[in-house]
Scaffold this motif. Sequence first.
Motif, PDB file in Angstrom:
ATOM      1  N   GLU A  88      -7.011  10.350   5.144  1.00 34.69           N
ATOM      2  CA  GLU A  88      -9.251  11.137   4.875  1.00 34.69           C
ATOM      3  C   GLU A  88      -9.134  10.131   3.960  1.00 34.69           C
ATOM      4  O   GLU A  88     -10.402   9.911   3.879  1.00 34.69           O
ATOM      5  CB  GLU A  88      -9.013  12.505   4.603  1.00 34.69           C
ATOM      6  CG  GLU A  88      -8.540  13.296   6.137  1.00 34.69           C
ATOM      7  CD  GLU A  88      -9.222  12.759   7.502  1.00 34.69           C
ATOM      8  OE1 GLU A  88     -10.531  12.457   7.692  1.00 34.69           O
ATOM      9  OE2 GLU A  88      -8.784  13.442   8.434  1.00 34.69           O
ATOM     10  N   ARG A  89      -8.255   9.770   3.635  1.00 32.86           N
ATOM     11  CA  ARG A  89      -8.742   9.836   1.343  1.00 32.86           C
ATOM     12  C   ARG A  89      -7.711   8.173   1.175  1.00 32.86           C
ATOM     13  O   ARG A  89      -7.177   7.933   0.237  1.00 32.86           O
ATOM     14  CB  ARG A  89      -8.285  11.084   0.269  1.00 32.86           C
ATOM     15  CG  ARG A  89      -8.750  11.997   0.557  1.00 32.86           C
ATOM     16  CD  ARG A  89      -8.554  13.066  -0.189  1.00 32.86           C
ATOM     17  NE  ARG A  89      -9.754  14.355   0.364  1.00 32.86           N
ATOM     18  CZ  ARG A  89      -9.047  15.272  -0.646  1.00 32.86           C
ATOM     19  NH1 ARG A  89      -8.949  15.227  -1.406  1.00 32.86           N
ATOM     20  NH2 ARG A  89     -10.112  16.431   0.219  1.00 32.86           N
ATOM     21  N   PRO A  90      -8.952   7.465   1.424  1.00 32.12           N
ATOM     22  CA  PRO A  90      -7.784   5.639   0.790  1.00 32.12           C
ATOM     23  C   PRO A  90      -7.934   5.556  -0.009  1.00 32.12           C
ATOM     24  O   PRO A  90      -6.615   5.297  -0.926  1.00 32.12           O
ATOM     25  CB  PRO A  90      -8.948   4.923   1.687  1.00 32.12           C
ATOM     26  CG  PRO A  90     -10.429   5.480   1.492  1.00 32.12           C
ATOM     27  CD  PRO A  90      -9.988   6.844   1.928  1.00 32.12           C
ATOM     28  N   PHE A  91      -8.916   6.246  -1.406  1.00 31.34           N
ATOM     29  CA  PHE A  91      -8.207   5.882  -2.864  1.00 31.34           C
ATOM     30  C   PHE A  91      -7.120   6.870  -3.630  1.00 31.34           C
ATOM     31  O   PHE A  91      -6.261   6.273  -4.259  1.00 31.34           O
ATOM     32  CB  PHE A  91      -9.406   6.400  -3.206  1.00 31.34           C
ATOM     33  CG  PHE A  91     -10.783   5.867  -3.476  1.00 31.34           C
ATOM     34  CD1 PHE A  91     -10.901   4.241  -3.663  1.00 31.34           C
ATOM     35  CD2 PHE A  91     -11.844   5.861  -2.514  1.00 31.34           C
ATOM     36  CE1 PHE A  91     -11.836   3.616  -3.824  1.00 31.34           C
ATOM     37  CE2 PHE A  91     -13.284   5.495  -1.972  1.00 31.34           C
ATOM     38  CZ  PHE A  91     -12.990   3.655  -2.863  1.00 31.34           C
ATOM     39  N   ARG A  92      -6.941   7.453  -2.334  1.00 30.97           N
ATOM     40  CA  ARG A  92      -5.311   8.221  -3.177  1.00 30.97           C
ATOM     41  C   ARG A  92      -4.069   7.828  -2.868  1.00 30.97           C
ATOM     42  O   ARG A  92      -3.848   7.583  -3.343  1.00 30.97           O
ATOM     43  CB  ARG A  92      -5.328   9.374  -2.264  1.00 30.97           C
ATOM     44  CG  ARG A  92      -3.947  10.968  -2.924  1.00 30.97           C
ATOM     45  CD  ARG A  92      -4.240  11.901  -2.531  1.00 30.97           C
ATOM     46  NE  ARG A  92      -5.387  12.425  -2.835  1.00 30.97           N
ATOM     47  CZ  ARG A  92      -5.277  14.133  -2.485  1.00 30.97           C
ATOM     48  NH1 ARG A  92      -4.692  14.564  -2.166  1.00 30.97           N
ATOM     49  NH2 ARG A  92      -6.293  14.064  -3.434  1.00 30.97           N
ATOM     50  N   LEU A  93      -4.251   7.208  -1.397  1.00 30.83           N
ATOM     51  CA  LEU A  93      -3.550   5.883  -1.219  1.00 30.83           C
ATOM     52  C   LEU A  93      -3.167   4.584  -2.177  1.00 30.83           C
ATOM     53  O   LEU A  93      -1.859   3.982  -2.492  1.00 30.83           O
ATOM     54  CB  LEU A  93      -3.834   5.706   0.066  1.00 30.83           C
ATOM     55  CG  LEU A  93      -2.935   4.216   0.862  1.00 30.83           C
ATOM     56  CD1 LEU A  93      -1.493   4.740   1.295  1.00 30.83           C
ATOM     57  CD2 LEU A  93      -3.692   3.490   2.067  1.00 30.83           C
ATOM     58  N   LEU A  94      -4.538   4.286  -2.703  1.00 33.50           N
ATOM     59  CA  LEU A  94      -4.535   3.650  -3.976  1.00 33.50           C
ATOM     60  C   LEU A  94      -4.156   3.333  -4.815  1.00 33.50           C
ATOM     61  O   LEU A  94      -2.367   3.071  -5.235  1.00 33.50           O
ATOM     62  CB  LEU A  94      -5.739   2.672  -3.627  1.00 33.50           C
ATOM     63  CG  LEU A  94      -6.337   1.440  -4.859  1.00 33.50           C
ATOM     64  CD1 LEU A  94      -5.302   0.209  -4.609  1.00 33.50           C
ATOM     65  CD2 LEU A  94      -7.287   1.297  -5.215  1.00 33.50           C
TER      66      LEU A  94
END
Length: 98
Positions: free
Chosen positions: A10-16
Motif C-alpha cells: 500500500e505504500r510505494p514510498f516505503r518501498l523506495l
Amino acid sequence: LSGLIWGHGERPFRLLATCIGFMLLMSLVNIWSIAPREGWTSLNGGIKSLEYVTGTFLGMETDTRFRGFRIVDYVAVLMRYLYVGLFISILYKSISRR
C-alpha cells in the motif's frame, strides 16, 4: 517484515526508502572490502562505491575497480527483480481499487 519493506503493498514510498536503505548498506559493505585496496581518496568518500552498487542494481556497466564482495553484486541483482515485482504489485493494487 512485509509491512516494514513495502507497507503490505500500500505504500510505494516505503518501498523506495527500503530500496535506498539496502543499497546504502550494500555500499558500506563494499567500502569495507574496497578501502584497503583502493584507499579512501579514490573512493571519493564512498561515492564511487555507491555508484557501483546503484549501477549494478540498475543493470548498467560499472567500473570494476570498485567491485567488492561478490555477494553484494548477487544481492543487488536479486533486489532488482524483487523490487520490480513488488513495485508492479503496488501499481496493480493502486489501479484496481477494491
